[in-house]
Design an enzyme around this catalytic site. Structure first.
Site, PDB file in Angstrom:
ATOM      1  N   ARG A 112      69.149  47.956  25.203  1.00 32.87           N
ATOM      2  CA  ARG A 112      67.999  48.152  23.798  1.00 32.87           C
ATOM      3  C   ARG A 112      66.441  47.375  24.420  1.00 32.87           C
ATOM      4  NH1 ARG A 112      67.162  50.036  19.072  1.00 32.87           N
ATOM      5  NH2 ARG A 112      67.005  48.745  17.689  1.00 32.87           N
ATOM      6  N   THR A 160      67.224  60.481  17.727  1.00 35.67           N
ATOM      7  CA  THR A 160      68.244  59.481  18.772  1.00 35.67           C
ATOM      8  C   THR A 160      68.869  60.381  19.293  1.00 35.67           C
ATOM      9  OG1 THR A 160      68.807  57.465  17.304  1.00 35.67           O
ATOM     10  CG2 THR A 160      69.639  58.016  19.192  1.00 35.67           C
ATOM     11  N   THR A 200      67.105  55.835  22.479  1.00 38.72           N
ATOM     12  CA  THR A 200      66.797  56.792  21.351  1.00 38.72           C
ATOM     13  C   THR A 200      65.010  55.817  21.639  1.00 38.72           C
ATOM     14  OG1 THR A 200      66.241  56.501  18.719  1.00 38.72           O
ATOM     15  CG2 THR A 200      66.992  54.567  20.056  1.00 38.72           C
ATOM     16  N   ASP A 241      63.622  48.404  13.824  1.00 34.56           N
ATOM     17  CA  ASP A 241      64.730  48.066  13.472  1.00 34.56           C
ATOM     18  C   ASP A 241      64.631  46.423  13.378  1.00 34.56           C
ATOM     19  OD1 ASP A 241      65.486  50.319  13.193  1.00 34.56           O
ATOM     20  OD2 ASP A 241      66.078  50.543  15.714  1.00 34.56           O
ATOM     21  N   SER A 278      70.478  47.213  16.579  1.00 35.60           N
ATOM     22  CA  SER A 278      70.285  48.597  16.751  1.00 35.60           C
ATOM     23  C   SER A 278      71.668  48.975  15.663  1.00 35.60           C
ATOM     24  CB  SER A 278      70.326  49.128  17.945  1.00 35.60           C
ATOM     25  OG  SER A 278      71.070  50.683  17.721  1.00 35.60           O
ATOM     26  N   SER A 279      72.211  50.661  15.627  1.00 33.83           N
ATOM     27  CA  SER A 279      73.371  50.887  15.265  1.00 33.83           C
ATOM     28  C   SER A 279      73.932  51.184  16.068  1.00 33.83           C
ATOM     29  CB  SER A 279      72.950  51.738  13.542  1.00 33.83           C
ATOM     30  OG  SER A 279      72.427  50.732  12.689  1.00 33.83           O
ATOM     31  N   GLY A 311      71.115  59.139  13.523  1.00 34.53           N
ATOM     32  CA  GLY A 311      71.225  58.830  12.436  1.00 34.53           C
ATOM     33  C   GLY A 311      70.659  57.641  11.464  1.00 34.53           C
ATOM     34  N   GLY A 312      69.863  56.421  12.628  1.00 33.98           N
ATOM     35  CA  GLY A 312      70.013  55.925  12.254  1.00 33.98           C
ATOM     36  C   GLY A 312      70.945  54.642  11.326  1.00 33.98           C
TER      37      GLY A 312
HETATM   38  O1  DON Z   1      69.248  52.017  17.262  1.00 36.30           O
HETATM   39  C1  DON Z   1      68.852  52.111  15.943  1.00 36.30           C
HETATM   40  O2  DON Z   1      69.825  51.923  15.418  1.00 36.30           O
HETATM   41  C2  DON Z   1      67.836  53.244  15.642  1.00 36.30           C
HETATM   42  N1  DON Z   1      66.387  52.784  16.768  1.00 36.30           N
HETATM   43  C3  DON Z   1      68.565  54.133  15.654  1.00 36.30           C
HETATM   44  C4  DON Z   1      67.950  55.749  15.273  1.00 36.30           C
HETATM   45  C5  DON Z   1      68.454  56.527  14.532  1.00 36.30           C
HETATM   46  O3  DON Z   1      69.698  56.967  15.286  1.00 36.30           O
HETATM   47  C6  DON Z   1      67.323  58.058  14.272  1.00 36.30           C
HETATM   48  N2  DON Z   1      68.296  59.059  14.621  1.00 36.30           N
HETATM   49  N3  DON Z   1      68.281  60.192  13.698  1.00 36.30           N
END
Ligand code: DON
Length: 610
Positions: free
Chosen positions: A137, A411, A429, A453, A482-483, A503-504
């Site tokens: 990360r 991501t 990501t 984030d 992060s997710s 997908g955040g």
């Molecule tokens: O680490 C995370 O949770 C976010 N930066 C992820 C971003 C993400 O998955 C965007 N995707 N579609």
């Protein structure tokens, strides 16, 4: 009056995010009839025989869904899956193949594949292979401060860039678990960047839109690198794009080793750019960046063992907390899309995401309660679910003070398994699609905007989904929460399922539902991946459902509304969960079933036959 209008750049991010999602276009009927599967509708397996793609060979087969015995890679691009499969053929293990795939996605999937971002790599296998998570990360630079951003910062500035972790993460995985020489894993991507690759429809359209809208000075290098003739012409789907600066950077990383990125010419190019703008990253920050080998979060669901990403990702803890809650119900008595099933899942999500906001952050900076993944705690939480009525999110805020929007981002996840059953589940990501959209001058790679984030405004938690709780506030050297949730599931000690998603914040719920489909409802992997998904993240207090306009789910949606749920009218698409299932045939042969989720256009499984 709308106090928070959608600014033009935010609007552009939304468009880009939508453009890259085949699923939504299909739902809206823009490209033929909607192909959302209904439960029970079987999806066909692509037979594992060449040539399914011009890239296929005698022993490497490519397709959306296929089965093979010698190894499997499922990633967002056919070129990247093929690179990984070739590494397996050369005698590399799953970790080697994952690293090579990761570098290849940095070339062919600029939306999220990267060397300028970060992520999490889960590694597991049978027998002696340890189960670990490589945490790569990004970190906040040393000069970062708690209040450096307003609530609505510009997401495309150098200040938004976290110290990239991908190259150190891949290097640590390689040093600890790889087999082939490092150079062999990077050189295929040098070739891809040098010789180029065919864009295909979705990438051509996205790049044209982005380049046309990237007129501000900070995007000049993006236009030069990703525009056809620097943006003077439009890309066509059949065009080949070459990335010569990126090829040179990758070649330095291949020949001089991973430290080159952090202390060599690449580091100099990156920090020069930072100094020319208002960026905070220094040579010292780069030199000090460390990837960390961590123990995964572990849990059980029925007879399965779950291995998932630990903090600073919230993915593993929240996933296990949700599975533990679900396990308290006799779930199998209710059909997968029964209103009660959906209601329970929404309420489980609501409670777990509240805990995400309350407790999770970088473990080096914040104490995380162990109770979150215990069965007892899940039992207590699950008992508060009213089967008839939706709970109000505000009523479970507890000591999070509430002040009175989902994120467009990108991501990518890929799954790998080798002939010996060693598995890698990797999510990485740049945060938003194409990250900050700033390319390092002369080095050809995109920078992340991961600083977004962090919880941006201390104490400001609101009903739109902004979180301002202490565990994830900005501090120098800290990893942002992060997710990302690369997962490996084991059955009787052997790898059974590999999955994950972009997908955040929706990532954890996407993975949750793939697991519920496979493990609880014993649906086939193609169905489990394709079935429509729901998302609830505590706040905003809205349920999004991919199947919102599909006639098969009309009654369930009506029943959910009756229970008090607020269904979003916008059909958001959750991530593409590229997955692998390990199957044992009746003659005791192990086969790998690879499923490339078709929510975005280019996902491809590459199966290796001995
Ligand atoms: O680490 C995370 O949770 C976010 N930066 C992820 C971003 C993400 O998955 C965007 N995707 N579609």
């Amino acid at each position: 009056m709308n106090r928070f209008p959608l600014r033009p750049r935010r609007l552009l991010d939304c468009c880009i995010s939508l453009l890259s999602q085949a699923w939504l276009l299909l739902i809206l009927g823009c490209s033929g009839s909607a192909n959302l599967p209904a439960i029970g509708q079987e999806l066909t397996l692509t037979p594992a025989k060449p040539p399914l793609s011009p890239l296929a060979t005698e022993t490497i087969h490519l397709g959306d869904t296929l089965s093979a015995t010698g190894g499997m890679i499922v990633s967002a691009r056919p070129e990247a899956s093929k690179v990984g499969a070739e590494i397996l053929e050369k005698g590399g293990n799953a970790v080697d193949a994952a690293i090579a795939t990761g570098f290849a996605l940095a070339v062919t999937f600029p939306e999220a594949g990267n060397i300028g971002g970060g992520g999490f790599m889960m590694i597991a296998g049978s027998g002696k292979t340890p189960s670990v998570c490589i945490d790569y990360r990004e970190t906040a630079p040393a000069a970062a401060t708690e209040r450096m951003f307003p609530l609505f910062p510009d997401r495309h500035t150098l200040k938004m860039v976290g110290v990239p972790g991908t190259v150190r993460g891949f290097a640590l995985a390689h040093q600890r678990y790889g087999k082939l020489p490092w150079k062999d894993l990077v050189l295929p991507s040098v070739k891809l960047a040098e010789e180029g690759f065919v864009l295909g429809g979705s990438l051509a359209v996205t790049l044209n839109t982005l380049v046309e809208n990237s007129t501000e000075p900070q995007f000049a290098e993006f236009r030069r690198v990703y525009g056809k003739q620097g943006g003077k012409e439009e890309w066509k789907a059949t065009d080949t794009i070459r990335l010569p600066d990126l090829a040179k950077t990758l070649k330095r990383i291949a020949e001089q080793g991973p430290d080159e990125f952090y202390t060599g010419k690449t580091a100099e190019l990156l920090t020069t750019q930072m100094q020319q703008g208002e960026g905070l990253i220094t040579l010292e920050d780069l030199k000090n960046y460390q990837a960390i080998e961590r123990e995964p979060i572990t849990g059980t669901f029925r007879e399965y063992q779950i291995l998932a990403s630990p903090p600073p990702s919230s993915g593993g803890m929240i996933l296990v907390e949700m599975l533990n809650m679900l396990e308290t119900f006799p779930q199998a008595e209710h059909a997968r899309f029964d209103p009660l099933t959906l209601h329970r899942m929404i309420e489980i999500m609501r409670r777990a995401y509240r805990d995400r906001a309350a407790y999770l952050g970088d473990p080096a900076f914040t104490e995380i309660p162990d109770k979150l993944t215990t069965k007892e705690y899940a039992q207590q939480l699950a008992a508060t679910i009213d089967p008839e009525r939706a709970t109000s999110s505000a009523s479970i805020a507890g000591d999070i003070p509430l002040t009175e929007k989902p994120e467009p981002n990108s991501t990518t996840h890929f799954s790998v398994i080798d002939a010996n059953g060693m598995a890698v589940s990797n999510t990485y990501t740049l945060e938003l699609a194409y990250g900050s959209r700033m390319v390092v001058k002369g080095a050809g790679f995109l920078l992340n905007n991961e600083m977004g984030d962090f919880n941006r405004v201390p104490g400001y938690t609101d009903t739109r989904g902004f979180i301002g709780t202490p565990p994830n506030l900005i501090a120098p050297g800290k990893r942002m929460l992060s997710s990302q949730n690369p997962v490996i599931v084991k059955k009787e000690g052997k790898v059974y399922l590999i999955t994950g998603s972009p997908g955040g914040r929706t990532i954890i719920n996407t993975v949750f539902q793939v697991l519920v489909n496979v493990l609880e409802y014993e649906l086939s992997l193609p169905q489990s991946v394709a079935l429509p998904r729901i998302h609830h993240g505590w706040f905003p207090e809205v349920v999004s459902f991919e199947g919102i306009y599909h006639r098969d789910y009309r009654d369930a949606i009506e029943a959910l509304k009756q229970k008090g749920h607020n269904l979003s009218v916008l059909p958001i698409s959750q991530g593409d969960a590229h997955s692998i299932l390990v199957q044992e045939t009746t003659d005791k042969q192990t086969r790998y079933l690879g499923v490339a989720d078709q929510r975005r256009f280019t996902g491809t499984a590459a199966g290796v036959e001995p």
